[in-house]
Structure formats: structure tokens, C-alpha cells
Design a protein around this motif. Structure first.
Motif, short mmCIF file in Angstrom:
data_model
loop_
_atom_site.label_atom_id
_atom_site.label_comp_id
_atom_site.label_asym_id
_atom_site.label_seq_id
_atom_site.Cartn_x
_atom_site.Cartn_y
_atom_site.Cartn_z
N THR A 1 0.82 -1.21 0.00
CA THR A 1 0.00 0.00 0.00
C THR A 1 0.85 1.26 0.00
O THR A 1 0.60 2.19 -0.75
N ASN A 2 1.88 1.30 0.84
CA ASN A 2 2.69 2.52 1.00
C ASN A 2 3.96 2.54 0.16
O ASN A 2 4.69 3.52 0.18
N GLY A 3 4.27 1.48 -0.56
CA GLY A 3 5.42 1.47 -1.45
C GLY A 3 6.76 1.40 -0.75
O GLY A 3 6.85 1.23 0.46
N ILE A 4 7.80 1.55 -1.57
CA ILE A 4 9.18 1.51 -1.11
C ILE A 4 9.89 2.75 -1.62
O ILE A 4 9.75 3.11 -2.79
N PHE A 5 10.64 3.38 -0.75
CA PHE A 5 11.45 4.54 -1.11
C PHE A 5 12.90 4.21 -0.78
O PHE A 5 13.20 3.72 0.31
N VAL A 6 13.79 4.46 -1.73
CA VAL A 6 15.22 4.30 -1.50
C VAL A 6 15.87 5.65 -1.74
O VAL A 6 15.72 6.23 -2.82
N ASN A 7 16.52 6.16 -0.70
CA ASN A 7 17.14 7.49 -0.77
C ASN A 7 16.12 8.54 -1.22
O ASN A 7 16.39 9.37 -2.08
N ASP A 8 14.92 8.46 -0.65
CA ASP A 8 13.80 9.39 -0.88
C ASP A 8 13.22 9.34 -2.29
O ASP A 8 12.49 10.25 -2.69
N LYS A 9 13.51 8.31 -3.06
CA LYS A 9 12.91 8.14 -4.38
C LYS A 9 12.05 6.88 -4.36
O LYS A 9 12.50 5.82 -3.93
N LYS A 10 10.79 7.01 -4.83
CA LYS A 10 9.90 5.86 -4.87
C LYS A 10 10.39 4.89 -5.94
O LYS A 10 10.69 5.29 -7.06
N VAL A 11 10.49 3.60 -5.57
CA VAL A 11 10.98 2.59 -6.49
C VAL A 11 10.07 1.37 -6.45
O VAL A 11 9.42 1.10 -5.45
N PHE A 12 10.05 0.64 -7.55
CA PHE A 12 9.40 -0.68 -7.56
C PHE A 12 10.43 -1.74 -7.19
O PHE A 12 10.17 -2.64 -6.42
N VAL B 1 16.38 3.02 3.14
CA VAL B 1 15.16 2.41 2.63
C VAL B 1 14.02 2.78 3.57
O VAL B 1 14.11 2.59 4.79
N ARG B 2 12.92 3.31 2.99
CA ARG B 2 11.74 3.64 3.78
C ARG B 2 10.58 2.77 3.32
O ARG B 2 10.25 2.72 2.14
N LEU B 3 9.97 2.09 4.27
CA LEU B 3 8.81 1.23 4.05
C LEU B 3 7.73 1.71 5.02
O LEU B 3 7.87 1.49 6.22
N GLY B 4 6.70 2.38 4.53
CA GLY B 4 5.73 2.97 5.44
C GLY B 4 6.42 3.97 6.34
O GLY B 4 7.14 4.84 5.87
N ARG B 5 6.25 3.83 7.68
CA ARG B 5 6.91 4.74 8.62
C ARG B 5 8.24 4.19 9.14
O ARG B 5 8.86 4.77 10.01
#
Length: 172
Positions: A102-113, A123-127
Motif C-alpha cells: 500500500t505505501n510502497g518503497i522509497f530508497v534514498n527518498d525516491k519511490k521505487v518498484f 530504505v523507507r517502508l511505510g513509517r
């Protein structure tokens, strides 16, 4: 992982994946006569609550990360999907892939698949925010060496320009 999980068995995933706090890892390493994490072992380090300072050692070929009890790396955080991401190992390191969370994955503040992780990636996953550490990442070492060389050339060029400007001002 829940806030009240304190004993070692509560901090073990269904396939035996171990989750350690920085403090418990330090204690285990001190008991083994070492003050360092085993060299060359890739890991995710928790940067935010509820996983702050927790270390997730990466092993095998594929790991799932999420809230579900069946995940290899289980983090009990409502902003994560049941199966949020998959980590896969390659000869170069680890790759993270979104499992349609639902909230996706961000690596170094860029949304990635999907993203090939490099030493130091955040790496950011949700909070939840984690840092990927891989001391054996040759790509990161090469990038750091290139950045150092680039900086040296920039300093050399700037020094040359300053000398040229000084000579030009003196000759005027």
C-alpha cells in the motif's frame, strides 16, 4: 516484532531469521571475543522506532519483509503491508522489490518498484526507515574512490584558476 518482544525466541522469524538489537548484538560479539559484526555480512539497520538500532542480518537467496507472521523479516508496524517487500541476493549484493504494498518503497527518498541496494542506501517502508549496510559492496567502494578522485581534480582545477587569476591580476 513487537515492543514487548524481549526474549530471543520472540525475535526469531518462522524460517529462523534472527533479529537483534544493537545492544544484544554487542553482547553476543563481546562474548565471542570480537567487537565487530562479521565482515562481509549485509544487513539492514533500523533507523526509526520500533526497529531503531535493530540489526537484520541478510542471508540465503530470498527474504520477505512485512507484518505477516510468515515473513522472514517481520516488523509489527501498521504502515507495513502483510508482505511489503522481497529482498533477493545476487552476486553483486541485494535487491529490494515492492510486493504491491500500500505505501510502497522509497530508497534514498525516491519511490521505487525494485532497486539494487548499495552500501549506505536508506530504505523507507511505510513509517519504518532502515539503512542497508554491506561492507563487501565493491560498487560502493568504487563509487567512493571515484568521488574522492573527482574532488581531488576539482581542488586542483580551482587552485589552478586561482593561480591564473593571481598572475593575471599581477600582470595587469
Amino acid at each position: 516484532m513487537t515492543a514487548e518482544s524481549g526474549n530471543r525466541q520472540d525475535r526469531q522469524g518462522p524460517q529462523g531469521t534472527q533479529m537483534f538489537t544493537g545492544e544484544s548484538l554487542d553482547e553476543m560479539l563481546a562474548a565471542a571475543g570480537s567487537d565487530k559484526v562479521p565482515p562481509g555480512r549485509a544487513r539492514l539497520v533500523g533507523l526509526t522506532e520500533p526497529v531503531q538500532d535493530d540489526i537484520f542480518l541478510l542471508h540465503g537467496n530470498s527474504l520477505t519483509l512485512g507484518r505477516a507472521a510468515g515473513c522472514d523479516l517481520r516488523i509489527d508496524e501498521p504502515s507495513l503491508s502483510a508482505e511489503h517487500a522481497r529482498l533477493t541476493s545476487s552476486g553483486q549484493g541485494w535487491r529490494i522489490v515492492n510486493l504491491l504494498s500500500t505505501n510502497g518503497i522509497f530508497v534514498n527518498d525516491k519511490k521505487v518498484f525494485a532497486h539494487e541496494l548499495r552500501h549506505g542506501d536508506v530504505v523507507r517502508l511505510g513509517r519504518i526507515t532502515l539503512r542497508y549496510d554491506d561492507p563487501a559492496d565493491k560498487r560502493a567502494q568504487a563509487a567512493a574512490a571515484n568521488a574522492g578522485m573527482r574532488k581531488w581534480w576539482q581542488i586542483l582545477l580551482l587552485s589552478g584558476l586561482l593561480v591564473a587569476a593571481g598572475v593575471w591580476a599581477f600582470l595587469r
